[in-house]
Design a protein around this motif. Sequence first.
Motif, short mmCIF file in Angstrom:
data_model
loop_
_atom_site.label_atom_id
_atom_site.label_comp_id
_atom_site.label_asym_id
_atom_site.label_seq_id
_atom_site.Cartn_x
_atom_site.Cartn_y
_atom_site.Cartn_z
N ALA A 100 0.82 -1.22 0.00
CA ALA A 100 0.00 0.00 0.00
C ALA A 100 0.85 1.26 0.00
N ALA A 101 1.95 1.24 -0.74
CA ALA A 101 2.83 2.41 -0.77
C ALA A 101 2.12 3.63 -1.33
N TYR A 102 1.09 3.42 -2.14
CA TYR A 102 0.34 4.54 -2.70
C TYR A 102 -0.41 5.33 -1.63
N ALA A 103 -0.66 4.71 -0.46
CA ALA A 103 -1.38 5.37 0.62
C ALA A 103 -0.46 6.13 1.58
N VAL A 104 0.84 5.97 1.40
CA VAL A 104 1.84 6.59 2.28
C VAL A 104 2.43 7.81 1.57
N PRO A 105 2.55 8.95 2.24
CA PRO A 105 3.17 10.11 1.59
C PRO A 105 4.58 9.79 1.11
N PRO A 106 4.91 10.10 -0.13
CA PRO A 106 6.26 9.81 -0.63
C PRO A 106 7.36 10.41 0.25
N ALA A 107 7.07 11.55 0.87
CA ALA A 107 8.07 12.19 1.72
C ALA A 107 8.46 11.30 2.90
N PHE A 108 7.55 10.42 3.31
CA PHE A 108 7.87 9.51 4.41
C PHE A 108 8.99 8.56 3.99
N TRP A 109 8.86 7.97 2.81
CA TRP A 109 9.91 7.06 2.34
C TRP A 109 11.23 7.80 2.16
N ALA A 110 11.15 9.06 1.75
CA ALA A 110 12.37 9.85 1.57
C ALA A 110 13.10 10.07 2.89
N GLN A 111 12.37 10.03 4.00
CA GLN A 111 13.01 10.12 5.31
C GLN A 111 13.59 8.78 5.74
N VAL A 112 12.88 7.72 5.43
CA VAL A 112 13.23 6.39 5.94
C VAL A 112 14.35 5.73 5.14
N LEU A 113 14.22 5.71 3.81
CA LEU A 113 15.10 4.88 2.99
C LEU A 113 16.58 5.26 3.08
N PRO A 114 16.93 6.54 3.10
CA PRO A 114 18.37 6.84 3.24
C PRO A 114 18.97 6.29 4.53
N ARG A 115 18.20 6.29 5.61
CA ARG A 115 18.70 5.76 6.88
C ARG A 115 18.92 4.25 6.78
N VAL A 116 18.02 3.57 6.07
CA VAL A 116 18.18 2.12 5.90
C VAL A 116 19.36 1.82 4.98
N ARG A 117 19.48 2.59 3.90
CA ARG A 117 20.56 2.37 2.94
C ARG A 117 21.93 2.68 3.54
N ASP A 118 21.97 3.53 4.53
CA ASP A 118 23.25 3.79 5.21
C ASP A 118 23.81 2.50 5.81
N VAL A 119 22.91 1.61 6.23
CA VAL A 119 23.32 0.35 6.85
C VAL A 119 23.35 -0.78 5.84
N HIS A 120 22.42 -0.76 4.87
CA HIS A 120 22.29 -1.84 3.88
C HIS A 120 22.22 -1.21 2.48
N PRO A 121 23.36 -0.79 1.94
CA PRO A 121 23.35 -0.05 0.67
C PRO A 121 22.90 -0.87 -0.52
#
Length: 451
Positions: free
Chosen positions: A192-213
């Motif tokens: 249901a990614a369409y129901a989540v504001p894209p800006a939310f993923w923009a906050q989350v994904l860089p933090r995850v990629r810092d650990v798991h690029p």
Amino acid sequence: MSSWVDHVMWWHVYPLGFTGAPVRPEAGEGASADAPAHRLGRIESWLDHVVDLGLNGLALGPVFASSTHGYDTTDHFRIDPRLGDEADFDRLVAAAHERGIRVLLDGVFNHVGRAHPAFAALEESGPSAATAALFRVDWQGWQPGDPVRADVFEGHDQLVALDHSSPAVADLVVEVMTYWLGRGADGWRLDAAYAVPPAFWAQVLPRVRDVHPDAWFTGEVIHGDALAIVAESGLDSLTQYELWQGLWHGIADANLFELKHAVERGNELLEGFVPTTFVGNHDVSRIASAIPDARHLPHALALLFTLAGTPMVYAGDEYGLRAVKEERLGGDDAVRPEFPDSPPSVESLPSSLPGAGPDARELLALHGELIALRRRHAWLHSARSDVLHVTNTALVVRTATGSGAVVTALNIGDEAVAVPAGGASAVLAGSASLAAGRASLPPHGWAVLGD
């Protein structure tokens, strides 16, 4: 993003159904059971089948503790006891990796189940609960003992929406993602990614990629501006429902202009990302039921594997399983069936696999042939396509880069047709005859052409 994604093709499994786990509480065994049932091993016994097909990815539906169907999560850090425990998960991931198979997890981060302890704390303590910041709640006039008026997902009262403007939600999702990637997962499908504001993923994904690029993230997006969503969110991919719609509906209704539009739309998406492609999943009718004329199933598969994208094969579609999704309680059950403990022998098909069509052997072989063709032309992953010819019942698509070209020609009509061959000189799959720059297709025939 890691280059492994350029070569991955997924086998998509809905674990609760696949392993025969009870999905609803009235079935007699809920997710709150104390003793794990250790069903994940059944998926492990199918991994050699995945390799035999030529696939190298295992896309798992929900595996985390939930109340019913898996999308009403109650604990993101616990394997659903109806499936087993964390040791079972570790064994499955290890067995997959030993075979060169990547593992994709289903992340339900738009909402949680109403029975999630974080939401239960609100019902007990109200706005003073430590987890109150996780949810969108109308506390106006609330008194202890009153129901908590929280936003829910698409009218489903048991699916309580998270507050994606809250830093606490971002912290939770980062923690969940990094925890399971740390246990060996290779990426996430974001439900249901369409129901989540894209800006939310923009906050989350860089933090995850810092650990798991090297992790890969694809979002379930049914509608919306796909290019804008990817640009703002930082997601690697989105589901291409437009292609799924164009394939089954255009073929079933003998309107290949609809399919032409979907193919050309794919070129637009490639300006921003490589889409996640499929002809079936756990939420829609089986492709073998959606296209009622079995002679035309190969047509949909030929295009799936010769168009750009990261393809997914929904478990059972390779056998031509038939099932129709219905809009009612339990209406998904038929498309999410239990599978045998291990793959049936080819000789025993179709009788050994409930729901398989009479063409099970042929479709299994065809999947292997087309997946192998895709492997030999790995550049197809991000190649643009041109529609060279279209009528209601005939379509020719040329997909090419500087590295080569393949031409997919379809005929769903009752008469033989001669169509442009797009410069191809050989038949790579299907049936056609080539002469004078034209490809002749028999009635209801198809072919993949190349050099």
